[in-house]
Design an enzyme around this catalytic site. Sequence first.
Site, PDB file in Angstrom:
ATOM      1  N   LYS A  60      61.204 -14.317  68.225  1.00  0.00           N
ATOM      2  CA  LYS A  60      61.525 -14.515  69.641  1.00  0.00           C
ATOM      3  C   LYS A  60      60.776 -15.733  70.171  1.00  0.00           C
ATOM      4  O   LYS A  60      59.613 -15.958  69.818  1.00  0.00           O
ATOM      5  CB  LYS A  60      61.149 -13.250  70.412  1.00  0.00           C
ATOM      6  CG  LYS A  60      61.589 -13.212  71.862  1.00  0.00           C
ATOM      7  CD  LYS A  60      61.217 -11.869  72.475  1.00  0.00           C
ATOM      8  CE  LYS A  60      61.602 -11.755  73.938  1.00  0.00           C
ATOM      9  NZ  LYS A  60      61.233 -10.433  74.515  1.00  0.00           N
ATOM     10  N   SER A 139      64.751  -8.032  76.977  1.00  0.00           N
ATOM     11  CA  SER A 139      64.822  -9.485  76.922  1.00  0.00           C
ATOM     12  C   SER A 139      64.945 -10.041  75.502  1.00  0.00           C
ATOM     13  O   SER A 139      65.154 -11.232  75.317  1.00  0.00           O
ATOM     14  CB  SER A 139      63.553 -10.071  77.573  1.00  0.00           C
ATOM     15  OG  SER A 139      62.387  -9.678  76.845  1.00  0.00           O
ATOM     16  N   SER A 163      62.161  -3.989  76.053  1.00  0.00           N
ATOM     17  CA  SER A 163      62.861  -5.228  75.705  1.00  0.00           C
ATOM     18  C   SER A 163      63.228  -5.368  74.244  1.00  0.00           C
ATOM     19  O   SER A 163      63.922  -6.312  73.872  1.00  0.00           O
ATOM     20  CB  SER A 163      62.023  -6.439  76.137  1.00  0.00           C
ATOM     21  OG  SER A 163      61.942  -6.510  77.541  1.00  0.00           O
TER      22      SER A 163
END
Length: 506
Positions: A60, A139, A163
């Site tokens: 990420k 996210s 997330s």
Amino acid sequence: MSLLREAERFLVNQHKSTLNAFITPLPRAGAWLDRVTEAEQRRKEGTPKSVLDGRLISVKDNICTRDLPTTCASGILDHFTSPFNATVVDQLEAAGAVVAGKTNLDEFGMGSHSVYSKFGAVKNLRQDEHGQDLSAGGSSGGSAVAVAAEQCYAALGTDTGGSVRLPAAYTGTVGFKPSYGLLSRWGVVAYANSLDTVGILGRTTSSVRDVFTILNKHDPRDPTSITSPSRSRIHTHLQSTALAPRLTQNPLRIGVPLDYNISELTPSIRQAWHLSLAHLQSQGHTIHPISLPATKHALSAYYVLAPAEASSNLAKYDGVRYGTRAEGPDSDGQPESYLYANTRGQGFGAEVQRRILLGTFSLSADAMDNYFIQAQRVRRLVQQDFDAVFAAAHPFATTECHETKSPNATNIDVIVCPTAPSPPPRLGEITTGSSPLDAYVNDVFTVPASLAGLPAISVPVTVSALGRSSEREEVAGIQIIGQYGDDELVMNVGELLENQKMAGQE
């Protein structure tokens, strides 16, 4: 399939894809190919560095990497490349794994659908019955889609309030949030320090476990990392708890939180939950209703605490200490405050600005007692609710807490509940017709475990709904939550449910 052929397939999928899962994909050629080739040779010789040797792991884009930019999907870090790797990246590379690019996300991890990105929204691999694009969750939506679309072997994300688990539920992948403090956060761009946890996404629980085993080590650079003696204490404590069998072939006591049966729960998700519980019961495990009364306040507490920490963490992005500086104001003889305002106004997106303002208000002198302090009290109540129902006492609880546990406690081993109250919504509805509050509700089942720092995993369950001219299959995310430190049991139960196809009637 050889490691090299697997890597080439992942690379082709990355560059052909229109799902926008990556901000920085792998280059078509480079040193990473040499590392995969070397790993292939080590496997042939029977001397691999680890089970991840030569595997492609996506990261990420709020986790620092020395060789690739780290943008947090934000304009304020538009040109930033870290001078060092995050600890989790160093651990992966030491194990022979190859960083397979940086994945897209909600800016600074603030969002539930991966639409608040400077680089555009992430698209789910799945579409609805009308061919409309669906949310990938957030996210860590880019990491989840990269796994689902076979653009990497596994992926790292971050989980602050769900997330990792929410994108896993929306994309039909496995998403694991370990116990707080087990995986190092050093080199992870902070959102909310007391909640942030590095999480893992994979197509199977087995691949998630492989990554977790490599990363589950103390890091002296991270002040929140659990020390080695404390890890031994957790292991000894859980092994000695007679009421909590460690192996899933022994009958487990499965807790079903009645407070999670909310009106927003859609029929397909409720059906998947019921069928999952029936499947576990058919394996010899017993089902027990439990009450977690503080749950109804957990979401509100989270959206006070997380923005409050974010407003403090993001204060340094002002164009002087960190961040891409807005052009002009400081060279025109204007006040310094203009530089800060213009830099932050241009660099941060709407959702980040909203949460900074909310957090700053919560920490103000007039609002501190009414909001931030009250939210901390709710957080403690949420932790106490979980401790009251688990058979295993919290390994770091005081002796007094152990002795005051009610003799009528439910004594369950794990909790099983939905990951999200509904299937993924359409991307068009999110970007044009919904309010931020609609997105916040998606975290209602994931936030409580984050507030308590507990391990939780979301696994995909396929439900076949019968009753029409043709059979229709839907994939729902089912979440398993365990006592602090009981990560292995949580993954074991996840494997019992993972990718089970359960037939139900409409």
